[in-house]
Design a protein around this motif. Structure first.
Motif, PDB file in Angstrom:
ATOM      1  N   ARG A  95       0.818  -1.225   0.000  1.00  0.00           N
ATOM      2  CA  ARG A  95       0.000   0.000   0.000  1.00  0.00           C
ATOM      3  C   ARG A  95       0.846   1.268   0.000  1.00  0.00           C
ATOM      4  O   ARG A  95       0.469   2.285  -0.554  1.00  0.00           O
ATOM      5  CB  ARG A  95      -0.931  -0.027   1.220  1.00  0.00           C
ATOM      6  N   PHE A  96       2.024   1.210   0.671  1.00  0.00           N
ATOM      7  CA  PHE A  96       2.872   2.397   0.825  1.00  0.00           C
ATOM      8  C   PHE A  96       4.304   2.128   0.346  1.00  0.00           C
ATOM      9  O   PHE A  96       5.266   2.282   1.114  1.00  0.00           O
ATOM     10  CB  PHE A  96       2.889   2.852   2.291  1.00  0.00           C
ATOM     11  N   PRO A  97       4.498   1.732  -0.913  1.00  0.00           N
ATOM     12  CA  PRO A  97       5.836   1.352  -1.382  1.00  0.00           C
ATOM     13  C   PRO A  97       6.831   2.507  -1.417  1.00  0.00           C
ATOM     14  O   PRO A  97       8.044   2.280  -1.369  1.00  0.00           O
ATOM     15  CB  PRO A  97       5.575   0.817  -2.798  1.00  0.00           C
ATOM     16  N   GLU A  98       6.340   3.737  -1.485  1.00  0.00           N
ATOM     17  CA  GLU A  98       7.222   4.896  -1.579  1.00  0.00           C
ATOM     18  C   GLU A  98       7.809   5.306  -0.227  1.00  0.00           C
ATOM     19  O   GLU A  98       8.743   6.108  -0.165  1.00  0.00           O
ATOM     20  CB  GLU A  98       6.460   6.080  -2.188  1.00  0.00           C
ATOM     21  N   ALA A  99       7.294   4.768   0.857  1.00  0.00           N
ATOM     22  CA  ALA A  99       7.747   5.151   2.197  1.00  0.00           C
ATOM     23  C   ALA A  99       9.107   4.534   2.508  1.00  0.00           C
ATOM     24  O   ALA A  99       9.461   3.470   1.999  1.00  0.00           O
ATOM     25  CB  ALA A  99       6.735   4.697   3.244  1.00  0.00           C
ATOM     26  N   ARG A 100       9.847   5.192   3.348  1.00  0.00           N
ATOM     27  CA  ARG A 100      11.074   4.599   3.879  1.00  0.00           C
ATOM     28  C   ARG A 100      10.737   3.723   5.084  1.00  0.00           C
ATOM     29  O   ARG A 100      11.376   2.720   5.340  1.00  0.00           O
ATOM     30  CB  ARG A 100      12.057   5.690   4.272  1.00  0.00           C
ATOM     31  N   ALA A 101       9.696   4.120   5.827  1.00  0.00           N
ATOM     32  CA  ALA A 101       9.237   3.335   6.973  1.00  0.00           C
ATOM     33  C   ALA A 101       7.752   3.580   7.196  1.00  0.00           C
ATOM     34  O   ALA A 101       7.211   4.620   6.811  1.00  0.00           O
ATOM     35  CB  ALA A 101      10.022   3.692   8.237  1.00  0.00           C
ATOM     36  N   ILE A 102       7.115   2.603   7.824  1.00  0.00           N
ATOM     37  CA  ILE A 102       5.697   2.664   8.186  1.00  0.00           C
ATOM     38  C   ILE A 102       5.619   2.373   9.675  1.00  0.00           C
ATOM     39  O   ILE A 102       6.179   1.373  10.136  1.00  0.00           O
ATOM     40  CB  ILE A 102       4.874   1.616   7.410  1.00  0.00           C
ATOM     41  N   VAL A 103       4.956   3.228  10.420  1.00  0.00           N
ATOM     42  CA  VAL A 103       4.724   2.955  11.835  1.00  0.00           C
ATOM     43  C   VAL A 103       3.256   2.602  12.001  1.00  0.00           C
ATOM     44  O   VAL A 103       2.374   3.253  11.452  1.00  0.00           O
ATOM     45  CB  VAL A 103       5.142   4.130  12.749  1.00  0.00           C
ATOM     46  N   CYS A 104       3.018   1.507  12.723  1.00  0.00           N
ATOM     47  CA  CYS A 104       1.653   1.081  13.004  1.00  0.00           C
ATOM     48  C   CYS A 104       1.588   0.572  14.435  1.00  0.00           C
ATOM     49  O   CYS A 104       2.602   0.288  15.054  1.00  0.00           O
ATOM     50  CB  CYS A 104       1.201  -0.005  12.016  1.00  0.00           C
ATOM     51  N   GLY A 105       0.377   0.475  14.940  1.00  0.00           N
ATOM     52  CA  GLY A 105       0.148  -0.051  16.284  1.00  0.00           C
ATOM     53  C   GLY A 105      -0.738  -1.268  16.192  1.00  0.00           C
ATOM     54  O   GLY A 105      -0.478  -2.189  15.438  1.00  0.00           O
ATOM     55  N   HIS A 106      -1.784  -1.277  16.965  1.00  0.00           N
ATOM     56  CA  HIS A 106      -2.866  -2.249  16.984  1.00  0.00           C
ATOM     57  C   HIS A 106      -2.541  -3.549  17.720  1.00  0.00           C
ATOM     58  O   HIS A 106      -3.317  -3.975  18.550  1.00  0.00           O
ATOM     59  CB  HIS A 106      -3.378  -2.544  15.570  1.00  0.00           C
ATOM     60  N   SER A 107      -1.417  -4.175  17.438  1.00  0.00           N
ATOM     61  CA  SER A 107      -1.121  -5.475  18.063  1.00  0.00           C
ATOM     62  C   SER A 107      -0.606  -5.341  19.490  1.00  0.00           C
ATOM     63  O   SER A 107      -0.574  -6.324  20.222  1.00  0.00           O
ATOM     64  CB  SER A 107      -0.082  -6.237  17.236  1.00  0.00           C
ATOM     65  N   HIS A 108      -0.181  -4.151  19.877  1.00  0.00           N
ATOM     66  CA  HIS A 108       0.408  -3.881  21.193  1.00  0.00           C
ATOM     67  C   HIS A 108       1.763  -4.569  21.357  1.00  0.00           C
ATOM     68  O   HIS A 108       2.285  -4.629  22.469  1.00  0.00           O
ATOM     69  CB  HIS A 108      -0.527  -4.308  22.343  1.00  0.00           C
ATOM     70  N   ARG A 109       2.330  -5.098  20.283  1.00  0.00           N
ATOM     71  CA  ARG A 109       3.612  -5.814  20.339  1.00  0.00           C
ATOM     72  C   ARG A 109       4.682  -5.006  19.609  1.00  0.00           C
ATOM     73  O   ARG A 109       4.575  -4.748  18.431  1.00  0.00           O
ATOM     74  CB  ARG A 109       3.475  -7.200  19.741  1.00  0.00           C
ATOM     75  N   ARG A 110       5.717  -4.653  20.359  1.00  0.00           N
ATOM     76  CA  ARG A 110       6.812  -3.862  19.825  1.00  0.00           C
ATOM     77  C   ARG A 110       7.641  -4.698  18.848  1.00  0.00           C
ATOM     78  O   ARG A 110       7.996  -5.821  19.132  1.00  0.00           O
ATOM     79  CB  ARG A 110       7.696  -3.410  21.007  1.00  0.00           C
ATOM     80  N   LEU A 111       7.959  -4.095  17.680  1.00  0.00           N
ATOM     81  CA  LEU A 111       8.833  -4.782  16.728  1.00  0.00           C
ATOM     82  C   LEU A 111       9.450  -3.815  15.750  1.00  0.00           C
ATOM     83  O   LEU A 111       8.923  -2.737  15.496  1.00  0.00           O
ATOM     84  CB  LEU A 111       8.084  -5.881  15.972  1.00  0.00           C
ATOM     85  N   GLU A 112      10.597  -4.204  15.246  1.00  0.00           N
ATOM     86  CA  GLU A 112      11.303  -3.488  14.190  1.00  0.00           C
ATOM     87  C   GLU A 112      11.487  -4.473  13.046  1.00  0.00           C
ATOM     88  O   GLU A 112      12.329  -5.351  13.125  1.00  0.00           O
ATOM     89  CB  GLU A 112      12.683  -3.043  14.653  1.00  0.00           C
ATOM     90  N   ASP A 113      10.724  -4.362  11.992  1.00  0.00           N
ATOM     91  CA  ASP A 113      10.879  -5.198  10.810  1.00  0.00           C
ATOM     92  C   ASP A 113      11.631  -4.365   9.780  1.00  0.00           C
ATOM     93  O   ASP A 113      11.034  -3.644   8.982  1.00  0.00           O
ATOM     94  CB  ASP A 113       9.504  -5.630  10.295  1.00  0.00           C
ATOM     95  N   THR A 114      12.966  -4.445   9.848  1.00  0.00           N
ATOM     96  CA  THR A 114      13.818  -3.608   9.003  1.00  0.00           C
ATOM     97  C   THR A 114      14.574  -4.433   7.958  1.00  0.00           C
ATOM     98  O   THR A 114      15.551  -3.954   7.388  1.00  0.00           O
ATOM     99  CB  THR A 114      14.824  -2.822   9.867  1.00  0.00           C
ATOM    100  N   ASP A 115      14.114  -5.657   7.695  1.00  0.00           N
ATOM    101  CA  ASP A 115      14.785  -6.512   6.721  1.00  0.00           C
ATOM    102  C   ASP A 115      14.582  -6.046   5.287  1.00  0.00           C
ATOM    103  O   ASP A 115      15.355  -6.407   4.408  1.00  0.00           O
ATOM    104  CB  ASP A 115      14.306  -7.970   6.858  1.00  0.00           C
ATOM    105  N   GLN A 116      13.518  -5.314   5.039  1.00  0.00           N
ATOM    106  CA  GLN A 116      13.270  -4.769   3.705  1.00  0.00           C
ATOM    107  C   GLN A 116      12.619  -3.403   3.840  1.00  0.00           C
ATOM    108  O   GLN A 116      12.112  -3.048   4.889  1.00  0.00           O
ATOM    109  CB  GLN A 116      12.412  -5.721   2.877  1.00  0.00           C
ATOM    110  N   THR A 117      12.659  -2.676   2.726  1.00  0.00           N
ATOM    111  CA  THR A 117      12.084  -1.334   2.702  1.00  0.00           C
ATOM    112  C   THR A 117      10.733  -1.390   2.002  1.00  0.00           C
ATOM    113  O   THR A 117      10.617  -2.067   0.989  1.00  0.00           O
ATOM    114  CB  THR A 117      13.033  -0.373   1.965  1.00  0.00           C
ATOM    115  N   PRO A 118       9.741  -0.683   2.501  1.00  0.00           N
ATOM    116  CA  PRO A 118       9.782   0.140   3.710  1.00  0.00           C
ATOM    117  C   PRO A 118       9.807  -0.712   4.984  1.00  0.00           C
ATOM    118  O   PRO A 118       9.247  -1.791   5.032  1.00  0.00           O
ATOM    119  CB  PRO A 118       8.506   0.963   3.634  1.00  0.00           C
TER     120      PRO A 118
END
Length: 163
Positions: A95-118
């Motif tokens: 949905r957001f391929p042009e972004a460098r990163a996407i921040v989302c919540g909802h799951s209440h679980r902290r994570l950094e998925d930085t293996d691919q862009t965004p």
């Protein structure tokens, strides 16, 4: 530029998180805000960005998503409830391929998925509601040539026993 990412306060911003994010250039809340949180966030950062979550009122004043132009790229802010958990990261990236990163919540679980862009970043819960591993946040340092993320969590508050 220092960007503080929080989510899922549900009406309670842990004071340790508030102290840690204080002084950020931008304080981002990725939805499920709750009563009084926007006012509590106001003195903490130069700029406040909030999106609505599935537990916020239908008439909440915040948009469903926002795009922030930062040094070195754009950050998309969305709550994340719009996509099923199993495919959420793929669908966010589609949905957001042009972004460098996407921040989302909802799951209440902290994570950094930085293996691919965004990247997909979830700061976990910054309040007391289902704060798995304790309340916390993510710090994003955005420079024109490099972005860095650092997560921070705090011990869950001790529960008071009734006498």
């Amino acid at each position: 530029m220092r960007i503080a990412l929080i989510a899922d306060t549900h009406g309670h911003l842990d004071p340790r998180v508030a102290d840690a994010v204080r002084g950020a250039d931008v304080l981002v809340h990725a939805g499920d805000v709750g009563d009084g949180i926007e006012a509590a966030m106001a003195p903490l950062a130069a700029r406040i960005v909030i999106v609505t979550g599935n537990n916020d009122p239908v008439d909440a004043p915040w948009p469903e998503s926002q795009v922030l132009d930062l040094p070195g790229g754009s950050l998309v802010v969305v709550h994340g409830h719009q996509w099923p958990a199993k495919t959420r990261h793929r669908k966010l990236r589609d949905r957001f391929p042009e972004a460098r990163a996407i921040v989302c919540g909802h799951s209440h679980r902290r994570l950094e998925d930085t293996d691919q862009t965004p990247w997909v970043l979830n700061p976990g819960a910054a309040g007391r509601s289902r704060a798995y591993g304790g309340p916390g946040w993510i710090e994003l340092i955005a420079d024109s040539d490099r972005w860095q993320v650092r997560t921070q969590s705090f011990e869950p508050p001790t529960r008071r026993r009734s006498r």
